[in-house]
Write an enzyme that holds these catalytic residues in place. Structure first.
Site, PDB file in Angstrom:
ATOM      1  N   PRO A  13      40.727  38.455  40.200  1.00 60.34           N
ATOM      2  CG  PRO A  13      39.036  38.117  40.256  1.00 60.34           C
ATOM      3  CD  PRO A  13      40.092  38.390  39.180  1.00 60.34           C
ATOM      4  CD  GLN A  66      35.702  37.773  42.380  1.00 61.35           C
ATOM      5  OE1 GLN A  66      36.231  36.815  43.061  1.00 61.35           O
ATOM      6  NE2 GLN A  66      35.392  37.017  41.355  1.00 61.35           N
ATOM      7  CB  CYS A  96      34.883  29.955  41.743  1.00 63.64           C
ATOM      8  SG  CYS A  96      35.721  28.959  41.767  1.00 63.64           S
TER       9      CYS A  96
END
EC number: 1.3.1.91
Length: 327
Positions: A13, A66, A96
């Site tokens: 992603p 996601q 992230c």
């Protein structure tokens, strides 16, 4: 030869990159890979244009949504959206490191809260029939020991998660940009291998710094899957070459770029008819001729143009193909 019936290769992603327009393109190169959406926040799905965020072409399967979030009710609701829209799996982002996710205390911040992630998994799994998986780092900031990661995985696995995708770098939440977080913290592949050895019952995938078919083969000797982001995006033909992992070495098993384009043009025409902007779509296709003569002219023809026609795209492609007859 690796037995790919028990392994997985995924396209990571990537925010602003793994849109439906890119994913459709990526699928034309390889029918086997798992494709991921970019990370989508729960707020965007609950309060924004949900249908647009979640739209995809059926060709994209197997496809994973996601999610970015930490609120149990919101994440559970969004997992239900994923199932309703026909996604094959839903993944929780615990990797992230951007300022935005730090502000909302989601993404990599959640590695410090394994109980929270476990609760998310528990409630999301209870609400849907599709798998709920987790993508995380090997650590955050000074919490970067192997034991720290084991505690996280053990806690989340106890709640029912059986697949973990591990970015083999620590996330430094202070002092490094997201780009630097993909490059500066050292890769520790051996920690991911060790995780698989210690939890043989779990599916463990590896992510980070992998950019060749040989790299993929090497990692698959140790773990259950490989996830690649930027290497697949910037050189999408690597996806075509990856068909060889499934013992598909015959010439017709690896599509030519000209064949990819023949399948892409009708898709673009269809999207244009729906009102989609061609330059927004073609920005994802700049790497199609990576490494070939004329690749730079192709990129120039598609880049930075507010207006673009499909005929212009075809002319630019034909120019490159004339220089590379076997492409």
């Amino acid at each position: 030869m690796v037995d790919m019936t028990k392994k997985r290769l995924s396209v990571a992603p990537m925010i602003d990159w793994t849109t439906t327009d890119y994913r459709y393109f990526a699928r034309l190169f390889n029918p086997h890979t798992y494709l991921y959406t970019e990370m989508i926040s729960t707020g965007a799905l609950i309060h924004g244009n949900r249908a647009r965020h979640l739209r995809f072409d059926t060709l994209e399967h197997p496809l994973v949504l996601q999610l970015g979030g930490a609120d149990i009710s919101e994440m559970t609701q969004c997992a239900e959206f994923a199932q309703q829209y026909g996604y094959d799996e839903v993944n929780i982002n615990v990797g992230c490191p951007s300022d935005r996710v730090q502000h909302n205390k989601i993404g990599a911040c959640l590695m410090a809260e394994p109980k929270t992630v476990a609760d998310l998994v528990k409630h999301m799994q209870a609400a849907v029939d599709i798998p709920v998986t987790v993508k995380h780092r090997i650590g955050i900031d000074d919490f970067d020991s192997y034991e720290f990661m084991v505690d996280f995985v053990q806690t989340v696995a106890a709640a029912g998660c059986t697949r973990f995708i591990v970015h083999a770098r620590t996330a430094w939440l202070q002092g490094l940009s997201p780009k630097q977080n993909r490059e500066i913290p050292p890769l520790r592949y051996e920690d991911v291998y060790r995780l698989k050895q210690d939890f043989p019952e779990l599916d463990i995938e590896i992510n980070g710094g992998i950019d060749t078919i040989e790299d993929i083969k090497m990692h698959l000797q140790h773990i259950d899957g490989v996830m690649i982001g930027r290497a697949f995006y910037h050189n999408p033909y690597l996806l075509a070459e990856a068909n060889s992992l499934w013992n598909e070495a015959a010439p017709d098993a690896i599509p030519k770029r000209s064949e990819i384009l023949e399948q892409l043009y009708p898709y673009l025409q269809e999207q244009i008819a729906k009102g989609e902007a061609l330059p927004t779509m073609t920005r994802h296709y700049l790497g199609l001729f990576q490494g070939l003569m004329g690749a730079r002219k192709w990129r120039q023809a598609l880049s930075g143009k507010p207006q673009l026609t499909l005929e212009e795209v075809k002319r630019a492609a034909d120019e490159v193909l004339s220089l590379n007859p076997d492409a």
